[in-house]
Design a protein around this motif. Structure first.
Motif, PDB file in Angstrom:
ATOM      1  N   MET A  73       0.830  -1.204   0.000  1.00  0.00           N
ATOM      2  CA  MET A  73       0.000   0.000   0.000  1.00  0.00           C
ATOM      3  C   MET A  73       0.864   1.254   0.000  1.00  0.00           C
ATOM      4  SD  MET A  73      -3.290  -0.806  -0.021  1.00  0.00           S
ATOM      5  CE  MET A  73      -4.343   0.321   0.891  1.00  0.00           C
ATOM      6  N   LEU A  76       2.195   1.884  -3.451  1.00  0.00           N
ATOM      7  CA  LEU A  76       1.173   2.441  -4.328  1.00  0.00           C
ATOM      8  C   LEU A  76       0.933   3.918  -4.034  1.00  0.00           C
ATOM      9  CD1 LEU A  76      -1.291  -0.573  -4.332  1.00  0.00           C
ATOM     10  CD2 LEU A  76      -0.142   0.370  -6.349  1.00  0.00           C
ATOM     11  N   ARG A  77       0.878   4.273  -2.762  1.00  0.00           N
ATOM     12  CA  ARG A  77       0.685   5.688  -2.406  1.00  0.00           C
ATOM     13  C   ARG A  77       1.835   6.543  -2.953  1.00  0.00           C
ATOM     14  NH1 ARG A  77      -0.501   3.422   2.777  1.00  0.00           N
ATOM     15  NH2 ARG A  77      -2.751   3.439   3.202  1.00  0.00           N
ATOM     16  N   HIS A  79       4.135   5.819  -5.399  1.00  0.00           N
ATOM     17  CA  HIS A  79       4.585   5.713  -6.788  1.00  0.00           C
ATOM     18  C   HIS A  79       3.461   5.577  -7.815  1.00  0.00           C
ATOM     19  CE1 HIS A  79       8.666   5.399  -5.330  1.00  0.00           C
ATOM     20  NE2 HIS A  79       8.336   4.389  -4.559  1.00  0.00           N
ATOM     21  N   ALA A  80       2.216   5.670  -7.398  1.00  0.00           N
ATOM     22  CA  ALA A  80       1.118   5.526  -8.362  1.00  0.00           C
ATOM     23  C   ALA A  80       1.230   6.498  -9.538  1.00  0.00           C
ATOM     24  CB  ALA A  80      -0.226   5.671  -7.667  1.00  0.00           C
ATOM     25  N   LYS A 103      -6.778  -1.246  -3.618  1.00  0.00           N
ATOM     26  CA  LYS A 103      -5.479  -0.947  -4.224  1.00  0.00           C
ATOM     27  C   LYS A 103      -5.615  -0.429  -5.652  1.00  0.00           C
ATOM     28  CE  LYS A 103      -3.182  -4.425  -1.376  1.00  0.00           C
ATOM     29  NZ  LYS A 103      -2.579  -5.780  -1.342  1.00  0.00           N
ATOM     30  N   GLU A 105      -7.745   1.546  -6.803  1.00  0.00           N
ATOM     31  CA  GLU A 105      -8.127   2.956  -6.816  1.00  0.00           C
ATOM     32  C   GLU A 105      -6.913   3.886  -6.843  1.00  0.00           C
ATOM     33  OE1 GLU A 105      -9.817   0.591  -5.403  1.00  0.00           O
ATOM     34  OE2 GLU A 105     -11.794   1.231  -4.692  1.00  0.00           O
ATOM     35  N   PHE A 106      -5.813   3.471  -6.221  1.00  0.00           N
ATOM     36  CA  PHE A 106      -4.599   4.298  -6.274  1.00  0.00           C
ATOM     37  C   PHE A 106      -4.185   4.535  -7.721  1.00  0.00           C
ATOM     38  CE2 PHE A 106      -3.980   2.605  -1.924  1.00  0.00           C
ATOM     39  CZ  PHE A 106      -3.739   3.785  -1.253  1.00  0.00           C
ATOM     40  N   LEU A 107      -4.223   3.476  -8.512  1.00  0.00           N
ATOM     41  CA  LEU A 107      -3.783   3.587  -9.905  1.00  0.00           C
ATOM     42  C   LEU A 107      -4.821   4.285 -10.768  1.00  0.00           C
ATOM     43  CD1 LEU A 107      -2.269   0.027 -10.110  1.00  0.00           C
ATOM     44  CD2 LEU A 107      -0.985   2.158 -10.185  1.00  0.00           C
ATOM     45  N   ASP A 109      -7.013   6.494  -9.756  1.00  0.00           N
ATOM     46  CA  ASP A 109      -6.955   7.920  -9.404  1.00  0.00           C
ATOM     47  C   ASP A 109      -5.786   8.608 -10.109  1.00  0.00           C
ATOM     48  OD1 ASP A 109      -9.168   7.759  -7.782  1.00  0.00           O
ATOM     49  OD2 ASP A 109      -8.051   7.778  -5.892  1.00  0.00           O
ATOM     50  N   ALA A 110      -4.635   7.948 -10.111  1.00  0.00           N
ATOM     51  CA  ALA A 110      -3.447   8.543 -10.723  1.00  0.00           C
ATOM     52  C   ALA A 110      -3.622   8.676 -12.230  1.00  0.00           C
ATOM     53  CB  ALA A 110      -2.216   7.700 -10.395  1.00  0.00           C
TER      54      ALA A 110
END
Length: 337
Positions: A73, A76-77, A79-80, A103, A105-107, A109-110
Motif C-alpha cells: 500500500m 502504491l501511495r 509511486h502511483a 489498491k 483505486e490508487f492507480l 486515481d493517478a
C-alpha cells in the motif's frame, strides 16, 4: 447468478457477466480425502478462505509482523503517478481478484489525475459477492468509466469481453507467491497469451511480489505473537469438522511456519501433537506424533529470480518499485511480441 445480475443491471454503465463455464463449487471433500491419502498429507490452500478464514486473513493483514500488505500500500501511495505514466492512456485495466482492499483505486486515481483515463475497468473474481461489491464501488467512484465484472477463475479459462484496447492486468497482494514456481511461470504465460496488444506500448501486468529477506522477519510474518495466523491455519480443520463431519481434534494440531531455502519459500503446516486417527466421510487416517499436514507455501523471490521467471513466460521487466528495505516489490511487466 440471476439475482446478482438483476441488482447490478439497474445501472447500465455497469455490466456483470458469468464466466463460461461457471466455476463449480469447491470440491472440499474430494480434495481433503485425496490430500489425506498422500504419504505427505496436504490440504490445498484455497480451502483456507471460508467466511471465518477470510475474516482471520483480514486480521492478519493488520498485524505488526505482517509487512506485505502495508508495504505494498505504501508503494502504491508513493509511486502511483509514476506507474500511471508508464501505463499510459486508453488501456483496459483488468484486476485479478476483486478483494484487493482498494489498491486499484490508487492507480485509477493517478491515471485520471494525469489525464490518462483508462478505456475501461474489468474485475475478475470467483466469488460473486466481493466481485459485485468491488464493481459497484468502482462504478460509483468513477461514474464515466465502463465497468465490467466477470465471475470466473483467473487460474482457468476466462471469457473476457472483447476489446480493442490495450490490456493492463493488475495482480496485487503477492498472491503469485502462493503458486509453485512452475505454476507461476505457467500462469504468467497463460495471461500473456490472453491479454490484448493494440498499440505500440503492448500489454502489461503489474504484479506484487514479496522479496527474500532475513529468515526471522519472514517467519514472524507467518507465525505472529498473537496467534492469529495459527487460528487462520487451524480454521481449515474446524471447517472440515463443520462442513464434512470430520473429527479433527483441533487441540492436537499446532501451526508451524518455517523458511525453506531451496528454492526459497515459507512452508506452513499443521503438526500433529500425538499419535491419532482422524475420520473423514467414513475413512480413517492415521497421524504420527510430529507428522505434518501441509497447507500452504508462500514463495519469495529475488528481483533477478522473478525477472528470469517472467522472461520465461514471455514478459520483460519495464519498471520495478521497491520500498527502502527492499522487502516488497511491484513489478511492471511488458508482454513481448
Amino acid at each position: 447468478m440471476p439475482d446478482l445480475i438483476d441488482v447490478l443491471s439497474q445501472d447500465t454503465a455497469l455490466q456483470i457477466r458469468p464466466d463460461h463455464p461457471a466455476p463449480p463449487p469447491a470440491p472440499f471433500l474430494e480434495a481433503l480425502l485425496a490430500g489425506l491419502s498422500r504419504p505427505d498429507k496436504a490440504i490445498p490452500c484455497r480451502f483456507l478462505y471460508d467466511a471465518a478464514g477470510s475474516k482471520l486473513f483480514d486480521a492478519i493483514c493488520e498485524l505488526p509482523e505482517y509487512y506485505p500488505t502495508r508495504t505494498e500500500m505504501a508503494l502504491l501511495r508513493a509511486h502511483a503517478p509514476q506507474m500511471a505514466r508508464r501505463i499510459g492512456a486508453n488501456a483496459r485495466f483488468i484486476e485479478l481478484g476483486a478483494g484487493s482492499g482498494g489498491k486499484a483505486e490508487f492507480l485509477l486515481d493517478a491515471l485520471m489525475a494525469q489525464g490518462l483515463p483508462p478505456a475501461g475497468y474489468v474485475c475478475l473474481d470467483i466469488s460473486p459477492v466481493p466481485l459485485a461489491a468491488t464493481a459497484e464501488a468502482i462504478e460509483q467512484r468513477y461514474p464515466h468509466l465502463a465497468v465490467t465484472a466477470v465471475c470466473g477463475n483467473y487460474l482457468g479459462d476466462v471469457d473476457l469481453p472483447p476489446s480493442t484496447a490495450r490490456d493492463v492486468c493488475f495482480f496485487p497482494g503477492s498472491t503469485i507467491g502462493n503458486f509453485e514456481r512452475h505454476e507461476a511461470r505457467a500462469f504468467l504465460a497463460q495471461w500473456r497469451q490472453r491479454l490484448s496488444h493494440f498499440d505500440e506500448r503492448g500489454a502489461m501486468m503489474l504484479i506484487g511480489v514479496d522479496l527474500k529477506k532475513d529468515v526471522p522477519t519472514l517467519e514472524r510474518a507467518y507465525d505472529d505473537a498473537q496467534g492469529v495466523t495459527a487460528q487462520f491455519s487451524l480454521n481449515v480443520l474446524t471447517r472440515a469438522n463443520r462442513e464434512l463431519g470430520a473429527d479433527f481434534n483441533i487441540d492436537q494440531f499446532r501451526h508451524r511456519a518455517r523458511f525453506v531455502h531451496d528454492p526459497g519459500h515459507i512452508e506452513i503446516s499443521l503438526v500433529s501433537q500425538s499419535d491419532q486417527t482422524v475420520t473423514v466421510d467414513g475413512q480413517r487416517f492415521h497421524f504420527a506424533a510430529g507428522e505434518a499436514l501441509h497447507i500452504e507455501n508462500s514463495h519469495k523471490y529475488s528481483l533477478s529470480e522473478f525477472a528470469a521467471l517472467a522472461a520465461d513466460a514471455g514478459f520483460s521487466v519495464d519498471t520495478v518499485w521497491t520500498d527502502p528495505r527492499r522487502w516488497f516489490s511491484l513489478n511492471l511487466l511488458r508482454a513481448e511480441r
